[in-house]
Design an enzyme around this catalytic site. Sequence first.
Site, PDB file in Angstrom:
ATOM      1  N   TYR A 144       4.072  33.565  11.231  1.00  0.00           N
ATOM      2  CA  TYR A 144       4.384  32.156  11.008  1.00  0.00           C
ATOM      3  C   TYR A 144       4.572  31.916   9.526  1.00  0.00           C
ATOM      4  O   TYR A 144       3.688  32.262   8.718  1.00  0.00           O
ATOM      5  CB  TYR A 144       3.245  31.281  11.545  1.00  0.00           C
ATOM      6  N   ASP A 239       4.311  36.697   2.331  1.00  0.00           N
ATOM      7  CA  ASP A 239       3.707  35.403   2.625  1.00  0.00           C
ATOM      8  C   ASP A 239       2.196  35.590   2.588  1.00  0.00           C
ATOM      9  O   ASP A 239       1.572  36.004   3.567  1.00  0.00           O
ATOM     10  CB  ASP A 239       4.169  34.906   3.997  1.00  0.00           C
ATOM     11  N   LYS A 267      -3.587  27.704   0.651  1.00  0.00           N
ATOM     12  CA  LYS A 267      -4.952  27.689   1.154  1.00  0.00           C
ATOM     13  C   LYS A 267      -5.982  27.915   0.051  1.00  0.00           C
ATOM     14  O   LYS A 267      -6.361  26.970  -0.639  1.00  0.00           O
ATOM     15  CB  LYS A 267      -5.103  28.669   2.315  1.00  0.00           C
TER      16      LYS A 267
END
Length: 430
Positions: A144, A239, A267
Site C-alpha cells: 500500500y 516506501d 509515521k
Amino acid sequence: MKTSRSRELFSRAQRYIPGGVNSPVRAWKSVGVFPRFVVRGAGAYIFDADDNRYIDFVGSWGPLILGHRHPRVTGAIQKALAGGTTFGAPTESEVEIAELVRRHVRSIEKLRLVSSGTEATMTAVRLARAFTGRSKILKFDGCYHGHSDGMLVRAGSGVATFSLPDSPGIPPGFVANTLVAPFNDILAVDSRFKQEPETIAGIIVEPVCGNMGVIPPEPDFLPALRELTRRYGAVLIFDEVITGFRLALGGAQNVYQVEPDLTCLGKVVGGGLPLAGFGGKKEIMDMLAPDGPVYQAGTLSGNPLAVAAGLATLKQLAKGRAYSELEQKGKRLQEGLETVLRKYGIHAVMNRVGSMMTLFFGTERVRNADDARRCDRERFVRFFHGMLNSGIYWPPSPFEAAFVSLAHSNNDLDKTIKAFEDWARKESKG
C-alpha cells in the site's frame, strides 16, 4: 467490560461521518463489532470512553515508537505552540529536521516535507517519471502506497480487509501505467523489465511489508531490485512510511544495506503528528519546484508543531540502545506467543522484523500477498476478541502490523502472553 459509551458514540458518528470513521480500518468491520472510542493514552496504554484500559499494540498504526504522551514529545509540542500553530513560511526547525534525516539516512541528500504518506509516495512517483521521461511504475501486490489514484491497485491493509482489489472512481486510464508483480518474486520483476525495458520509470516497494501484514524481503530480493533498476535506468523508491526510523535510525535500507534513489518517510518521523517527507539524490530532488519543473506544494507542509514532535522523537531514538531494546521486546513477545502456539497445537506463523509483527493463523509461511490472503480470518476474529476482552488492543485486521514501543515493559509483554495463552486454551477446546 462496559462498552455502552463507545456504542453510543459510534451510533452518533455513523449519522454524520461516512462509516462512522475517518479511516476505514477503524470501523472494525472485519472483526464484526463496533470500535472502541479512545479518550487518552499514557505510555503503553490507551483508555476508551468507558474507562477500559488496554495494552496498546497499534500505537496509532506505527508512529508512537516512544509510547503515548512521551514527555520529550509533548514538551516540544508545547514549546512550539507558544510561538504559533502554522505560518505558511519557512522555519528553522524545518532545516533542523532535514539535517537530522540527512545525517541518519545516507541515501537522502535532500528532503521535502509534506503532511501525509500519500503525498510523499505520490510525489516520489511523479519525480521518478519526470526524471526518466518514462510513464510506467511497477509496484507489488499487497503493498500500500497511499490512496492516490495510480497507486490504489492491488493494495494492502484496508483494501485487503474489505476484499476490494481497487476502488471505484478511478478511471482505467489512471492505472494503465501501474504494473504489478508479486512481492519477493524477482523473476517476475525481471520479466517485466525485459518486456518493457524503456517504459518503466521506477519501482516503488515497501522494503518490509506492513500493509498486508508484516512480510520481510527474502535475502536477495532488495539487492536484485537495486541491480535491475540500475541496469534499466529506472528509479528505485523505498516506501519507508512505516519502516523509516521504526527498524533503525537509517530505516530498513540501513538494516538490509540497500540504498534506493528516493525514500518516502512518515509515521515515526512526525512523532505522532501529521508529518511525512520524501527525499533522495540531489539530481532528482532538484527537479522539484521552485528549482525545477515538477510541481508539488502544501499549505501545512513542515507544520511547526509536527516538526517539533518529529525532532523530539528522532533525537530520543538517537540516544542509547533504543533499537536493541525494541528488538529484545519484539523477540520476547514473539517467543512467548510461539511457545503458546506450540503448546496448544494452533496452526499459525509469526512474521516479525524488529518491533513490528503480524500473527497469521492457518498457515506456516507468508512471503507474499497470496500467502497472506490464505490466512484463517475466522480464527483471527476469535483471537482479536479474546485479546480485547483481556485488555489487549491488537490491530483489528489480519493484514495489519502490530507494534511494540519503548514504553512497553516486560510486565506488559508477559501479561499479553498470558492473555494469549488463556485464549489459546479455550480455542484448543473448541
